[in-house]
Design a protein around this motif. Structure first.
Motif, mmCIF file in Angstrom:
data_model
loop_
_atom_site.group_PDB
_atom_site.id
_atom_site.type_symbol
_atom_site.label_atom_id
_atom_site.label_comp_id
_atom_site.label_asym_id
_atom_site.label_seq_id
_atom_site.Cartn_x
_atom_site.Cartn_y
_atom_site.Cartn_z
ATOM 1 N N THR A 90 0.910 -1.085 0.087
ATOM 2 C CA THR A 90 -0.072 0.066 -0.137
ATOM 3 C C THR A 90 0.751 1.126 0.063
ATOM 4 O OG1 THR A 90 -1.703 -1.055 1.157
ATOM 5 C CG2 THR A 90 -1.696 1.232 1.176
ATOM 6 N N ILE A 91 1.926 1.072 0.814
ATOM 7 C CA ILE A 91 2.916 2.513 0.961
ATOM 8 C C ILE A 91 3.426 2.562 -0.304
ATOM 9 C CG2 ILE A 91 5.070 3.263 1.771
ATOM 10 C CD1 ILE A 91 4.380 1.639 4.438
ATOM 11 N N VAL A 92 3.839 1.588 -1.162
ATOM 12 C CA VAL A 92 4.503 1.802 -2.438
ATOM 13 C C VAL A 92 3.564 2.165 -3.554
ATOM 14 C CG1 VAL A 92 6.041 0.745 -4.103
ATOM 15 C CG2 VAL A 92 6.152 0.263 -1.567
ATOM 16 N N THR A 147 -3.174 5.372 7.150
ATOM 17 C CA THR A 147 -1.967 6.376 7.469
ATOM 18 C C THR A 147 -0.833 6.004 6.816
ATOM 19 O OG1 THR A 147 -1.493 5.006 9.516
ATOM 20 C CG2 THR A 147 -3.045 7.104 9.706
ATOM 21 N N SER A 148 -0.503 4.612 6.438
ATOM 22 C CA SER A 148 0.601 4.119 5.597
ATOM 23 C C SER A 148 0.376 4.669 4.327
ATOM 24 C CB SER A 148 0.602 2.674 5.626
ATOM 25 O OG SER A 148 0.776 2.299 7.015
ATOM 26 N N ALA A 149 -0.836 4.659 3.625
ATOM 27 C CA ALA A 149 -1.003 5.215 2.236
ATOM 28 C C ALA A 149 -0.770 6.476 2.223
ATOM 29 C CB ALA A 149 -2.576 4.647 2.093
ATOM 30 N N ALA A 150 -1.108 7.333 3.191
ATOM 31 C CA ALA A 150 -0.966 8.825 3.137
ATOM 32 C C ALA A 150 0.514 8.992 3.404
ATOM 33 C CB ALA A 150 -1.645 9.264 4.241
ATOM 34 N N MET A 204 5.643 10.851 0.984
ATOM 35 C CA MET A 204 7.020 10.485 1.187
ATOM 36 C C MET A 204 7.666 10.224 -0.142
ATOM 37 S SD MET A 204 9.025 8.750 4.089
ATOM 38 C CE MET A 204 8.653 9.604 5.457
ATOM 39 N N THR A 205 6.943 9.195 -0.962
ATOM 40 C CA THR A 205 7.563 8.819 -2.211
ATOM 41 C C THR A 205 7.260 9.992 -3.241
ATOM 42 O OG1 THR A 205 6.959 6.564 -1.240
ATOM 43 C CG2 THR A 205 7.482 6.845 -3.586
ATOM 44 N N GLY A 206 6.130 10.497 -3.127
ATOM 45 C CA GLY A 206 5.883 11.737 -3.906
ATOM 46 C C GLY A 206 6.894 12.740 -3.825
#
Length: 272
Positions: free
Chosen positions: A133-135, A188-191, A196-198
C-alpha cells in the motif's frame, strides 16, 4: 516508477513465499526458494542489459547533455562536475533535505515488519500488504506530483508542501500504529507513502533546475548517495531506539528529522 513497482513486489511476495513456521528446516527451504527466484530474476536482467543496452544514446537526451558535450574534457569530467555541485549552496541544502526524507522512508520500509509485528502478532501477510500500500500510494503520489510540477513550475512551494505533508503523514502513522486497528494503519501508511514517495521526483526535478547545465546523472547520483547514507544511519538508530524505548519513540525520532527537513526546505532559494 519501475523501481517502486519492484519494491512493491518485494513487500508482497516474501511473506507469501516464506510463511511464519516453527520448523527451522522448512523455514530454511522457503527462504532458499525465495533467494533462488531472486537470483534467477537478477541474472535474467543482467543478460538483457548486456544484450539490449547501448553505451550511449545517438541523440543527447537533454539540453544539459548537449552543453556538457561542448565543454572541454577537464571541465566536463565527473570530478569537476561534483566539485561544482558541492559548491552550489542551494543544491547542498537540497542534498541534505532529500537525504532526510528518503532516508526516513528507507528506515520505515526496512523496519516495517518489525514495528507492525510488535503490535499485530501473526499478521505477516498484512504487513506485506501494508508495505505494498505504501509503495502503490507512492507511485500515484509521484505521478501526480510530477504532473503538478510540470504544469505549475512552483518548485519551492510544491516541495515545501509535500515535505510538510510527509511529516504530517509520519505523525499520523506514528500515533495510529498502536491503536489495534489495522485498517487505520493501512490509511495512514497510504498517506505516508503518497507524500513521502511523491517527494522523490520533486527532488530530482528541483536538483536539475538548481544545477543546470550540470549533468542530471551527477546530481541524481549525489541525491541517491545522500539518501542511502541517511537511510543506513536512520535504520540503525531507529532499530536501536525501538529495542530500548519501543516503536513510538523510534517513529518520533524520524518525525523530528522530517520536521527539520521541512524547515530546511523552506530555506531554499526559489529564484530559478
Amino acid at each position: 516508477m519501475y523501481r517502486k513497482l519492484g519494491i512493491a513486489i518485494g513487500f508482497l511476495v516474501p511473506p507469501v513465499l516464506v510463511p511464519n513456521v516453527g520448523d527451522m528446516d522448512e523455514l530454511a527451504h522457503h527462504i532458499s526458494v525465495m533467494f533462488y527466484i531472486t537470483a534467477g530474476a537478477a541474472t535474467l536482467i543482467f543478460i538483457l542489459v548486456l544484450i539490449m543496452f547501448q553505451e550511449k544514446p545517438d541523440i543527447p537526451p537533454s539540453q544539459a547533455q548537449v552543453v556538457m558535450q561542448n565543454m572541454a574534457p577537464q571541465e566536463s569530467s565527473y570530478r569537476a562536475s561534483v566539485g561544482r555541485l558541492l559548491h552550489n549552496t542551494p543544491f547542498v541544502l537540497l542534498l541534505i533535505t532529500y537525504g532526510l526524507n528518503v532516508g526516513c522512508f528507507y528506515a520505515v520500509s526496512t523496519l516495517l515488519n518489525r514495528m507492525l509485528i510488535n503490535h499485530y502478532p501473526g499478521e505477516e501477510v498484512n504487513v506485506g500488504r501494508i508495505g505494498l500500500t505504501i509503495v502503490i500510494a507512492g507511485m500515484v503520489g509521484s505521478l501526480i506530483c510530477g504532473i503538478w510540477l510540470d504544469k505549475t513550475k512552483t518548485y519551492k512551494q510544491t516541495t515545501v508542501a509535500v515535505y510538510l505533508l510527509s511529516f504530517v503523514g509520519m505523525v499520523g502513522y506514528t500515533f495510529t500504529l498502536n491503536l489495534g486497528h489495522l485498517w487505520a494503519v493501512f490509511i495512514t501508511s497510504a498517506a505516508l507513502g503518497f507524500f513521502m514517495t511523491g517527494y522523490l521526483p520533486l527532488g530530482f526535478e528541483f536538483a536539475v533546475e538548481l544545477t543546470y547545465p550540470e549533468s542530471e546523472g551527477t546530481s541524481s547520483g549525489l541525491l541517491n548517495c545522500s539518501a542511502q547514507v541517511f537511510g543506513i544511519i536512520f535504520t540503525i538508530c531507529q532499530g536501536k531506539i525501538i529495542d530500548y524505548y519501543g516503536t513510538l519513540a523510534g517513529n518520533i525520532f524520524l518525525s523530528v528529522f522530517l520536521l527539520l527537513g521541512t524547515i530546511l526546505t523552506g530555506m531554499k532559494n526559489s529564484s530559478l
